[in-house]
Design a protein around this motif. Sequence first.
Motif, short mmCIF file in Angstrom:
data_model
loop_
_atom_site.label_atom_id
_atom_site.label_comp_id
_atom_site.label_asym_id
_atom_site.label_seq_id
_atom_site.Cartn_x
_atom_site.Cartn_y
_atom_site.Cartn_z
N TRP A 118 0.82 -1.20 0.00
CA TRP A 118 0.00 0.00 0.00
C TRP A 118 0.86 1.26 0.00
O TRP A 118 0.58 2.23 -0.72
CB TRP A 118 -0.92 -0.02 1.20
N LYS A 119 1.93 1.23 0.78
CA LYS A 119 2.80 2.40 0.90
C LYS A 119 3.48 2.74 -0.43
O LYS A 119 3.67 3.92 -0.76
CB LYS A 119 3.84 2.14 1.98
N ASN A 120 3.84 1.71 -1.18
CA ASN A 120 4.60 1.93 -2.42
C ASN A 120 3.73 1.93 -3.68
O ASN A 120 4.24 2.09 -4.78
CB ASN A 120 5.68 0.86 -2.55
N LEU A 121 2.44 1.75 -3.50
CA LEU A 121 1.54 1.67 -4.65
C LEU A 121 1.30 3.04 -5.27
O LEU A 121 1.03 4.01 -4.57
CB LEU A 121 0.20 1.07 -4.20
N ASP A 122 1.40 3.09 -6.58
CA ASP A 122 1.06 4.31 -7.32
C ASP A 122 -0.41 4.17 -7.73
O ASP A 122 -0.75 3.38 -8.61
CB ASP A 122 1.95 4.44 -8.56
N LEU A 123 -1.28 4.94 -7.09
CA LEU A 123 -2.72 4.81 -7.35
C LEU A 123 -3.08 5.18 -8.79
O LEU A 123 -4.10 4.71 -9.31
CB LEU A 123 -3.50 5.68 -6.37
N ASN A 124 -2.23 5.98 -9.43
CA ASN A 124 -2.49 6.30 -10.83
C ASN A 124 -2.40 5.06 -11.71
O ASN A 124 -3.08 4.96 -12.73
CB ASN A 124 -1.50 7.37 -11.32
N ASP A 125 -1.54 4.10 -11.30
CA ASP A 125 -1.46 2.83 -12.04
C ASP A 125 -2.79 2.09 -11.99
O ASP A 125 -3.22 1.48 -12.98
CB ASP A 125 -0.35 1.95 -11.46
N ILE A 126 -3.43 2.12 -10.83
CA ILE A 126 -4.72 1.45 -10.69
C ILE A 126 -5.77 2.13 -11.56
O ILE A 126 -6.57 1.46 -12.24
CB ILE A 126 -5.18 1.44 -9.21
N ILE A 127 -5.77 3.46 -11.57
CA ILE A 127 -6.70 4.21 -12.41
C ILE A 127 -6.46 3.91 -13.89
O ILE A 127 -7.40 3.68 -14.66
CB ILE A 127 -6.58 5.73 -12.16
N GLN A 128 -5.19 3.88 -14.28
CA GLN A 128 -4.88 3.58 -15.69
C GLN A 128 -5.34 2.19 -16.08
O GLN A 128 -5.87 1.97 -17.17
CB GLN A 128 -3.38 3.71 -15.93
N ALA A 129 -5.13 1.22 -15.18
CA ALA A 129 -5.57 -0.14 -15.46
C ALA A 129 -7.09 -0.20 -15.60
O ALA A 129 -7.63 -0.88 -16.47
CB ALA A 129 -5.11 -1.08 -14.34
N ALA A 130 -7.79 0.56 -14.74
CA ALA A 130 -9.26 0.60 -14.82
C ALA A 130 -9.71 1.22 -16.14
O ALA A 130 -10.68 0.77 -16.76
CB ALA A 130 -9.81 1.39 -13.63
N GLU A 131 -9.00 2.25 -16.59
CA GLU A 131 -9.35 2.88 -17.87
C GLU A 131 -9.12 1.92 -19.03
O GLU A 131 -9.91 1.90 -19.99
CB GLU A 131 -8.52 4.16 -18.05
N ILE A 132 -8.05 1.13 -18.94
CA ILE A 132 -7.80 0.13 -19.98
C ILE A 132 -8.94 -0.89 -20.00
O ILE A 132 -9.45 -1.27 -21.06
CB ILE A 132 -6.46 -0.57 -19.74
N LEU A 133 -9.35 -1.33 -18.82
CA LEU A 133 -10.45 -2.29 -18.73
C LEU A 133 -11.74 -1.69 -19.29
O LEU A 133 -12.50 -2.37 -20.00
CB LEU A 133 -10.66 -2.73 -17.28
N ARG A 134 -12.01 -0.44 -18.97
CA ARG A 134 -13.22 0.22 -19.47
C ARG A 134 -13.19 0.45 -20.98
O ARG A 134 -14.24 0.64 -21.60
CB ARG A 134 -13.40 1.57 -18.76
N SER A 135 -12.01 0.41 -21.56
CA SER A 135 -11.91 0.66 -23.00
C SER A 135 -12.30 -0.55 -23.84
O SER A 135 -12.40 -0.45 -25.06
CB SER A 135 -10.48 1.08 -23.36
N ARG A 136 -12.49 -1.69 -23.19
CA ARG A 136 -12.86 -2.92 -23.90
C ARG A 136 -14.04 -3.58 -23.21
O ARG A 136 -14.06 -3.71 -21.99
CB ARG A 136 -11.69 -3.91 -23.93
N LYS A 137 -15.02 -4.00 -23.98
CA LYS A 137 -16.17 -4.68 -23.40
C LYS A 137 -15.96 -6.20 -23.36
O LYS A 137 -16.59 -6.90 -22.57
CB LYS A 137 -17.44 -4.35 -24.20
N ARG A 138 -15.10 -6.71 -24.23
CA ARG A 138 -14.82 -8.15 -24.23
C ARG A 138 -13.50 -8.37 -23.49
O ARG A 138 -12.43 -7.99 -23.97
CB ARG A 138 -14.73 -8.69 -25.65
#
Length: 270
Positions: A118-138
Motif C-alpha cells: 500500500w505504501k509503495n503503490l502508485d494509485l495512478n497505475d490502478i486508475i490507468q488499469a481501470a481505464e484500460i479495462l473500461r476501453s474494452r467490453k470483451r
Amino acid sequence: MNIFEIIEDKIPELPKKQKMIAEYMKANPDKMAYTTLKDISRETGVTEMTILNTCQSLGFQGLNDVKYEFRKENIKREKTDVFEDEYAPLIPVYERNRREKLLEEIGNEEVKMITSFWKNLDLNDIIQAAEILRSRKRVFICGRGFSFYLGDFFSKRMIGCDFFPICINTELNDDVYRLMECMNEEMLLVAVSFPDYYFMTDKIAQRAKEKGIKVLAFTDRKDADIAQYADFVLTVPTLTRGSLNTMSAAMMLVNLLISALNIVDSSEEL
C-alpha cells in the motif's frame, strides 16, 4: 542463528564437496528459496546425495528445510522477487513446536507485506488499469493455479461493474483453444502470472500481442516473463515463508481495481 550464520559456523568442518555446496548456498540466497536438488547438482557438478548430506551436516533434515530458512531470510530482507518452478516447501517439523509464536510471525509478515504494498503503490497505475479495462467490453482473463484462482475472483467481482469476462485456465487445452479462436483486436487479455509461472500463459500473451490485442498483466515482479508481452503491468507481492503465494495483498489489488472501475465509470457519466 539464521541460515547464513549456521553455514558460517559449520563450513570449516565440512568435507571439500559439502563445503562447495555450502558456499554455493551462501552465494545464491535468492535462488536457494526455491531451487531443486537437480538444479543445484547441475550447477555445481555435485551429486544429489552429496547435497542432501550437506543439508544434514548443516543440521537440517533435507533441502526443503534449508529452502524454508532462506525464504525466511529473503522476507526479512524484503527480497520478494525470488522465484523458481517449484512450489514452496511445507513448514518444517522443527518449527511446529512453537505454534502460536510461529503463527504470529507469519501473520506479521502478511501485515508487513500488505503495508509495504500500500505504501509503495502508485494509485495512478490502478486508475490507468481501470481505464484500460473500461476501453474494452470483451475481457478474457487467463492464468493457471493460484493465478487462475485470483483471475476467477477478479472476474466475479467485475460482474458488479457491468463486465462479463471469461476466465480461462491455461492448463486446460480446451480453454486455451477456445481463447485462441476468440482472439481479435476488440478484446482485452488480462494475463495473470504468479509463481510458479506457467509457460502457456506467456504463450497466450505473446500471441495476443502479435495480433495487436491489448494485454494487461498481473504479476509479482516487473521483470517477470509475462511483462514483455503486456501493454500495462500491475505488480503485487505474494511470497511468505509458508506459502509461495498468499492472497492477502493480491486480493487488495483486485478490490482497489474494482473500486477504480466504479470511479472511472462515474467520472465518464459526469
